[in-house]
Scaffold this motif. Sequence first.
Motif, PDB file in Angstrom:
ATOM      1  N   MET A   1       0.826  -1.192   0.000  1.00  0.00           N
ATOM      2  CA  MET A   1       0.000   0.000   0.000  1.00  0.00           C
ATOM      3  C   MET A   1       0.872   1.259   0.000  1.00  0.00           C
ATOM      4  N   ALA A   2       1.938   1.243   0.838  1.00  0.00           N
ATOM      5  CA  ALA A   2       2.833   2.400   0.891  1.00  0.00           C
ATOM      6  C   ALA A   2       3.528   2.609  -0.453  1.00  0.00           C
ATOM      7  N   LEU A   3       3.856   1.517  -1.125  1.00  0.00           N
ATOM      8  CA  LEU A   3       4.498   1.616  -2.435  1.00  0.00           C
ATOM      9  C   LEU A   3       3.564   2.277  -3.440  1.00  0.00           C
ATOM     10  N   LEU A   4       2.292   1.964  -3.363  1.00  0.00           N
ATOM     11  CA  LEU A   4       1.307   2.562  -4.261  1.00  0.00           C
ATOM     12  C   LEU A   4       1.194   4.066  -4.018  1.00  0.00           C
ATOM     13  N   LEU A  10       5.207  10.210  -6.723  1.00  0.00           N
ATOM     14  CA  LEU A  10       6.273  10.350  -7.719  1.00  0.00           C
ATOM     15  C   LEU A  10       5.716  10.741  -9.081  1.00  0.00           C
ATOM     16  N   VAL A  11       4.619  10.116  -9.479  1.00  0.00           N
ATOM     17  CA  VAL A  11       3.992  10.440 -10.769  1.00  0.00           C
ATOM     18  C   VAL A  11       3.516  11.889 -10.773  1.00  0.00           C
ATOM     19  N   VAL A  14       6.689  14.226 -11.002  1.00  0.00           N
ATOM     20  CA  VAL A  14       7.279  14.229 -12.347  1.00  0.00           C
ATOM     21  C   VAL A  14       6.352  14.956 -13.325  1.00  0.00           C
ATOM     22  N   GLY A  15       5.060  14.712 -13.204  1.00  0.00           N
ATOM     23  CA  GLY A  15       4.103  15.406 -14.071  1.00  0.00           C
ATOM     24  C   GLY A  15       4.141  16.911 -13.858  1.00  0.00           C
ATOM     25  N   GLY A  16       4.279  17.342 -12.612  1.00  0.00           N
ATOM     26  CA  GLY A  16       4.385  18.768 -12.335  1.00  0.00           C
ATOM     27  C   GLY A  16       5.637  19.378 -12.931  1.00  0.00           C
ATOM     28  N   CYS A  17       6.740  18.649 -12.847  1.00  0.00           N
ATOM     29  CA  CYS A  17       7.998  19.141 -13.437  1.00  0.00           C
ATOM     30  C   CYS A  17       7.894  19.249 -14.952  1.00  0.00           C
TER      31      CYS A  17
END
Length: 65
Positions: A1-4, A10-11, A14-17
Amino acid sequence: MALLILSGVLVLAVGGCVCVVWAARGGPRWVRGVATVTLAAGQLVRRSGRTNSNSSLDRGGDAGE
């Protein structure tokens, strides 16, 4: 769950960048909006980090003496 959850964060980061770079090159209005939100969130994170480091020094951290 924490990995999700971490993968989702992270997504979003990265999308914001990507939106910041795209907006700098003249992207559509929605990209400029996302870029503005991303940059504002970055400023908030920086300010909160600076406040935490200063308050730890006030509580008896090493003052360099």
